[in-house]
Write a protein that holds these residues in place. Structure first.
Motif, PDB file in Angstrom:
ATOM      1  N   UNK A  69       0.876  -1.168   0.000  1.00 30.85           N
ATOM      2  CA  UNK A  69       0.000   0.000   0.000  1.00 30.85           C
ATOM      3  C   UNK A  69       0.917   1.222   0.000  1.00 30.85           C
ATOM      4  N   UNK A  70       0.689   2.126  -0.942  1.00 28.48           N
ATOM      5  CA  UNK A  70       1.513   3.335  -1.041  1.00 28.48           C
ATOM      6  C   UNK A  70       0.598   4.549  -1.083  1.00 28.48           C
ATOM      7  N   UNK A  71       1.118   5.653  -0.574  1.00 28.49           N
ATOM      8  CA  UNK A  71       0.379   6.903  -0.690  1.00 28.49           C
ATOM      9  C   UNK A  71       1.373   8.050  -0.740  1.00 28.49           C
ATOM     10  N   UNK A  72       0.993   9.059  -1.493  1.00 24.59           N
ATOM     11  CA  UNK A  72       1.799  10.260  -1.599  1.00 24.59           C
ATOM     12  C   UNK A  72       0.958  11.460  -1.230  1.00 24.59           C
ATOM     13  N   UNK A  73       1.552  12.384  -0.507  1.00 25.74           N
ATOM     14  CA  UNK A  73       0.891  13.640  -0.161  1.00 25.74           C
ATOM     15  C   UNK A  73       1.622  14.729  -0.926  1.00 25.74           C
ATOM     16  N   UNK A  74       0.884  15.431  -1.772  1.00 26.44           N
ATOM     17  CA  UNK A  74       1.468  16.412  -2.681  1.00 26.44           C
ATOM     18  C   UNK A  74       0.964  17.812  -2.368  1.00 26.44           C
ATOM     19  N   UNK A  75       1.886  18.780  -2.420  1.00 23.36           N
ATOM     20  CA  UNK A  75       1.512  20.193  -2.361  1.00 23.36           C
ATOM     21  C   UNK A  75       2.419  20.965  -3.309  1.00 23.36           C
ATOM     22  N   UNK A  76       2.093  22.209  -3.533  1.00 22.85           N
ATOM     23  CA  UNK A  76       2.843  23.035  -4.487  1.00 22.85           C
ATOM     24  C   UNK A  76       3.807  24.005  -3.798  1.00 22.85           C
ATOM     25  N   UNK A  77       4.280  23.656  -2.630  1.00 17.13           N
ATOM     26  CA  UNK A  77       5.335  24.433  -1.980  1.00 17.13           C
ATOM     27  C   UNK A  77       6.666  23.792  -2.375  1.00 17.13           C
ATOM     28  N   UNK A  78       7.655  24.573  -2.797  1.00 13.99           N
ATOM     29  CA  UNK A  78       8.898  23.982  -3.305  1.00 13.99           C
ATOM     30  C   UNK A  78       9.816  23.373  -2.250  1.00 13.99           C
ATOM     31  N   UNK A  79       9.641  23.710  -0.976  1.00  9.82           N
ATOM     32  CA  UNK A  79      10.538  23.181   0.054  1.00  9.82           C
ATOM     33  C   UNK A  79      10.402  21.663   0.145  1.00  9.82           C
ATOM     34  N   UNK A  80      11.555  20.979   0.125  1.00 12.16           N
ATOM     35  CA  UNK A  80      11.587  19.520   0.271  1.00 12.16           C
ATOM     36  C   UNK A  80      12.258  19.164   1.580  1.00 12.16           C
ATOM     37  N   UNK A  81      11.509  18.666   2.544  1.00  8.70           N
ATOM     38  CA  UNK A  81      12.120  18.336   3.838  1.00  8.70           C
ATOM     39  C   UNK A  81      13.041  17.122   3.732  1.00  8.70           C
ATOM     40  N   UNK A  82      14.047  17.105   4.570  1.00 14.12           N
ATOM     41  CA  UNK A  82      14.924  15.933   4.674  1.00 14.12           C
ATOM     42  C   UNK A  82      14.219  14.933   5.590  1.00 14.12           C
TER      43      UNK A  82
END
Length: 150
Positions: free
Chosen positions: A82-95
């Protein structure tokens, strides 16, 4: 580029306004999707999935809403994952795999801890235009049988 969910046969997409109610609606939808795909509450990942998803959606609402009016959750499933992705349009990519620092929330650290305890993986994928990102979590399923068609 191969996305984490490309090889999984079942998909569902949910897009919500980036506001507090998004967390509750995403959680309820996740419960419905899991049930429809034959993943019951006895599955070891069911409870943690709801917590992980809630944390990721809450983070998008809390930190990205200023640049991203919507948050999208993409679900994918198959007999063994089971996979899921949470997407938003903020460019910051957390480590994802760094220890929490003093004064910061423990949310992502909890997400990674739960994901790894379940034998899963997490990754941040940037949008092609670098204007947003998705955080993908993939977890193994321990049950037998395939989920029902959607």
């Amino acid at each position: 580029m191969i996305r984490p969910h490309d090889s999984l046969p079942y998909h569902h997409v949910l897009t919500l306004p980036a506001m507090g109610s998004a967390v509750r609606i995403a959680r309820e939808t996740t419960e419905q999707v899991l049930a429809e795909w034959g993943v019951g509450p006895q599955e070891p990942c069911t409870g943690p999935v709801l917590l992980i998803l809630s944390e990721l959606v809450a983070n998008s609402v809390r930190h990205a809403a200023v640049l991203s009016p919507n948050v999208t959750v993409i679900f994918a499933g198959g007999p063994d994952a089971f996979a899921f992705g949470v997407h938003d349009r903020h460019p910051y990519r957390p480590a994802l795999y760094t220890p929490a620092v003093a004064g910061s929330g423990r949310g992502l650290a909890t997400v990674i801890e739960l994901t790894l305890e379940l034998g899963g993986s997490a990754v941040v994928r940037g949008d092609a235009d670098e204007g947003g990102k998705s955080i993908w979590v993939t977890l193994p399923l321990r049950r037998s049988g395939a989920p029902g068609a959607r």
